[in-house]
Design a protein around this motif. Sequence first.
Motif, PDB file in Angstrom:
ATOM      1  N   PHE A 161       0.879  -1.263  -0.046  1.00 11.93           N
ATOM      2  CA  PHE A 161       0.070  -0.083   0.063  1.00 11.93           C
ATOM      3  C   PHE A 161       1.108   1.277   0.031  1.00 11.93           C
ATOM      4  O   PHE A 161       0.612   2.241  -0.527  1.00 11.93           O
ATOM      5  CB  PHE A 161      -0.956   0.019   1.263  1.00 11.93           C
ATOM      6  N   MET A 162       1.989   1.346   0.765  1.00 14.18           N
ATOM      7  CA  MET A 162       2.864   2.484   0.860  1.00 14.18           C
ATOM      8  C   MET A 162       3.559   2.543  -0.504  1.00 14.18           C
ATOM      9  O   MET A 162       3.808   3.798  -0.791  1.00 14.18           O
ATOM     10  CB  MET A 162       3.939   2.116   1.871  1.00 14.18           C
ATOM     11  N   THR A 163       3.757   1.436  -1.210  1.00 13.54           N
ATOM     12  CA  THR A 163       4.382   1.532  -2.593  1.00 13.54           C
ATOM     13  C   THR A 163       3.801   1.993  -3.696  1.00 13.54           C
ATOM     14  O   THR A 163       4.124   2.846  -4.381  1.00 13.54           O
ATOM     15  CB  THR A 163       4.843   0.227  -2.898  1.00 13.54           C
ATOM     16  N   VAL A 164       2.147   1.818  -3.408  1.00  9.44           N
ATOM     17  CA  VAL A 164       1.241   2.428  -4.491  1.00  9.44           C
ATOM     18  C   VAL A 164       1.210   3.883  -4.178  1.00  9.44           C
ATOM     19  O   VAL A 164       1.224   4.816  -4.911  1.00  9.44           O
ATOM     20  CB  VAL A 164      -0.003   1.515  -4.262  1.00  9.44           C
ATOM     21  N   VAL A 165       0.981   4.212  -2.782  1.00 12.01           N
ATOM     22  CA  VAL A 165       1.066   5.844  -2.488  1.00 12.01           C
ATOM     23  C   VAL A 165       2.415   6.449  -2.940  1.00 12.01           C
ATOM     24  O   VAL A 165       2.205   7.454  -3.619  1.00 12.01           O
ATOM     25  CB  VAL A 165       0.899   6.039  -1.325  1.00 12.01           C
ATOM     26  N   TYR A 166       3.489   5.740  -2.974  1.00 12.22           N
ATOM     27  CA  TYR A 166       4.762   6.259  -3.372  1.00 12.22           C
ATOM     28  C   TYR A 166       4.624   6.431  -4.815  1.00 12.22           C
ATOM     29  O   TYR A 166       5.287   7.709  -5.422  1.00 12.22           O
ATOM     30  CB  TYR A 166       5.741   5.335  -2.867  1.00 12.22           C
ATOM     31  N   ARG A 167       3.983   5.451  -5.672  1.00 11.70           N
ATOM     32  CA  ARG A 167       4.121   5.665  -7.174  1.00 11.70           C
ATOM     33  C   ARG A 167       3.147   6.900  -7.577  1.00 11.70           C
ATOM     34  O   ARG A 167       3.359   7.676  -8.400  1.00 11.70           O
ATOM     35  CB  ARG A 167       3.604   4.559  -7.613  1.00 11.70           C
ATOM     36  N   ILE A 168       2.123   7.050  -6.673  1.00  8.37           N
ATOM     37  CA  ILE A 168       1.225   8.164  -6.999  1.00  8.37           C
ATOM     38  C   ILE A 168       1.956   9.516  -6.897  1.00  8.37           C
ATOM     39  O   ILE A 168       1.726  10.423  -7.591  1.00  8.37           O
ATOM     40  CB  ILE A 168      -0.184   8.100  -6.025  1.00  8.37           C
ATOM     41  N   VAL A 169       2.538   9.562  -5.774  1.00  4.64           N
ATOM     42  CA  VAL A 169       3.313  10.872  -5.695  1.00  4.64           C
ATOM     43  C   VAL A 169       4.450  10.951  -6.443  1.00  4.64           C
ATOM     44  O   VAL A 169       4.570  12.104  -7.122  1.00  4.64           O
ATOM     45  CB  VAL A 169       4.150  10.704  -4.168  1.00  4.64           C
ATOM     46  N   ILE A 170       5.043  10.012  -7.014  1.00  2.00           N
ATOM     47  CA  ILE A 170       5.937  10.051  -8.140  1.00  2.00           C
ATOM     48  C   ILE A 170       5.290  10.574  -9.502  1.00  2.00           C
ATOM     49  O   ILE A 170       5.752  11.566 -10.162  1.00  2.00           O
ATOM     50  CB  ILE A 170       6.892   8.783  -8.352  1.00  2.00           C
ATOM     51  N   ILE A 171       4.116  10.191  -9.734  1.00  2.52           N
ATOM     52  CA  ILE A 171       3.648  10.295 -10.960  1.00  2.52           C
ATOM     53  C   ILE A 171       3.181  11.946 -10.932  1.00  2.52           C
ATOM     54  O   ILE A 171       3.282  12.705 -12.074  1.00  2.52           O
ATOM     55  CB  ILE A 171       2.163   9.570 -11.277  1.00  2.52           C
ATOM     56  N   PHE A 172       2.802  12.363  -9.874  1.00  8.65           N
ATOM     57  CA  PHE A 172       2.186  13.715  -9.774  1.00  8.65           C
ATOM     58  C   PHE A 172       3.300  14.766  -9.573  1.00  8.65           C
ATOM     59  O   PHE A 172       2.857  16.068  -9.296  1.00  8.65           O
ATOM     60  CB  PHE A 172       1.180  13.943  -9.251  1.00  8.65           C
ATOM     61  N   SER A 173       4.287  14.604  -8.926  1.00 15.72           N
ATOM     62  CA  SER A 173       5.387  15.336  -8.437  1.00 15.72           C
ATOM     63  C   SER A 173       6.815  15.325  -9.186  1.00 15.72           C
ATOM     64  O   SER A 173       7.425  14.415  -8.447  1.00 15.72           O
ATOM     65  CB  SER A 173       5.455  15.338  -7.126  1.00 15.72           C
ATOM     66  N   MET A 207       7.597  10.907 -16.944  1.00 16.77           N
ATOM     67  CA  MET A 207       7.663   9.919 -15.728  1.00 16.77           C
ATOM     68  C   MET A 207       8.256   8.796 -16.281  1.00 16.77           C
ATOM     69  O   MET A 207       9.030   8.151 -15.588  1.00 16.77           O
ATOM     70  CB  MET A 207       6.267   9.875 -15.002  1.00 16.77           C
ATOM     71  N   GLY A 208       7.715   8.232 -17.317  1.00 19.74           N
ATOM     72  CA  GLY A 208       8.209   6.858 -17.936  1.00 19.74           C
ATOM     73  C   GLY A 208       9.871   6.915 -17.955  1.00 19.74           C
ATOM     74  O   GLY A 208      10.581   6.125 -18.005  1.00 19.74           O
ATOM     75  N   ASP A 209      10.200   7.971 -18.513  1.00 21.55           N
ATOM     76  CA  ASP A 209      11.892   8.106 -18.885  1.00 21.55           C
ATOM     77  C   ASP A 209      12.438   8.112 -17.368  1.00 21.55           C
ATOM     78  O   ASP A 209      13.376   7.588 -17.284  1.00 21.55           O
ATOM     79  CB  ASP A 209      12.045   9.352 -19.530  1.00 21.55           C
ATOM     80  N   GLU A 233       5.080  18.379 -15.871  1.00 21.64           N
ATOM     81  CA  GLU A 233       4.353  17.358 -15.497  1.00 21.64           C
ATOM     82  C   GLU A 233       4.240  16.035 -16.406  1.00 21.64           C
ATOM     83  O   GLU A 233       4.002  16.327 -17.513  1.00 21.64           O
ATOM     84  CB  GLU A 233       2.927  17.703 -14.907  1.00 21.64           C
ATOM     85  N   ALA A 234       4.370  15.132 -15.828  1.00 23.20           N
ATOM     86  CA  ALA A 234       4.141  13.741 -16.833  1.00 23.20           C
ATOM     87  C   ALA A 234       2.771  13.741 -17.110  1.00 23.20           C
ATOM     88  O   ALA A 234       1.846  13.729 -16.425  1.00 23.20           O
ATOM     89  CB  ALA A 234       4.827  12.537 -16.166  1.00 23.20           C
TER      90      ALA A 234
END
Length: 384
Positions: free
Chosen positions: A296-308, A337-339, A383-384
């Motif tokens: 769950f913390m990993t998914v939250v971490y990914r969301i932060v990465i996508i938008f920040s 973000m993918g790069d 922003e990605a």
Amino acid sequence: MPIMLKMIDIFGSIRSLFKVQRVSEDTLIFRLHYRATVALLLASCLTLACKSLSGSPIHCEAAGSVDKIVLETFCWLHTTYSMVHAFNMSLGQAVPYPGVFNSKAVVHGHGPQPLVKQHKYYQWVIFALLFQAILFYTPRWLWKGWEGGKIHALMMDLDIGICSEVEKKQKKKLLLDYLWENLKYHNWWAYRYYLCEVLALINVIGQMFLMNRFFDGAFLTFGIDVLRFLESDQEDRVDPMIFVFPRMTKCTFYKYGVGGEVEKHDAVCILPLNVVNEKIYVFLWFWFLLLGALSFMTVVYRIVIIFSPRMRVYLLRLRFRLVRREAVETIVRRSKMGDWFLLYMLGENLDTVIYRDVMHDLANKLASRHHHSVPGIKGELQEA
């Protein structure tokens, strides 16, 4: 003996899940799903299989002329049961074991009864563990197909770092050319990996839910009951694991007597496999809780990465200290973000000095292109 040797070979094959891979295509939390958890489930499955092969999984005893093998086969196939009201009776005085009581009423061990707790799961534990292992490996199987060996192909043995300068220069140029020509085209590739992480989280939550249903809702308060049992005077409380994994149960067997009448035989059965089942599922329950929290913390971490994008800069700087901050900012600003995800995974695999050179060269090319296209304007993080 051949069966035991075959089991030993299978146990040996599980070790391959723990082999250190040269190429890192995913993260540590993701590897806990398809390596540690799958190995744990397969080892548990094989342990129960060996236990079943080396001895009878059930032992039953009944008064009267009933063949022991027939009785045990019947009780194993048609399930056993416990009397609900007998769990709270005094052990050794009113009942010989929690849940075991001399029922005078007509009770069918395989039929629904309001005062009877059926035990059907023990027939399916080995198959359930095998199915759980398959589910845990599924996200890895998906990502392995979607990843397509991209990271391994881009490494070109640059993780070693010991090669001639000419060869090193050629390989770095090939890697730089690929990154330059395919910039901003890796989003879909990265999002598919993020989807696998989400599927891994859903799998853990779903398996905990199914495990709870599998054992008639006993696992929802299982951890609390165990802690209370350990903290209290254990002589005054019944071990909560007995409700889920009883070692002694009952079975009702009917047969024709010599006069043609139907005879009822009230049998008592011992389930030695439940001692192993108990240890396996207690550990799995708490392991799934830990794995679910980390996922769950990993998914939250990914969301932060996508938008920040600023978080991406911070993470690259935190992980790869040799790369200059201005180079990281330039790359994140001019890419998506993918790069970033591809560059991060390459950094996990390449030699640190070679990775630093590639990042600096890529940042210089990006800064030079932007300088010629939009002179005098400093771009903001994209922003990605």
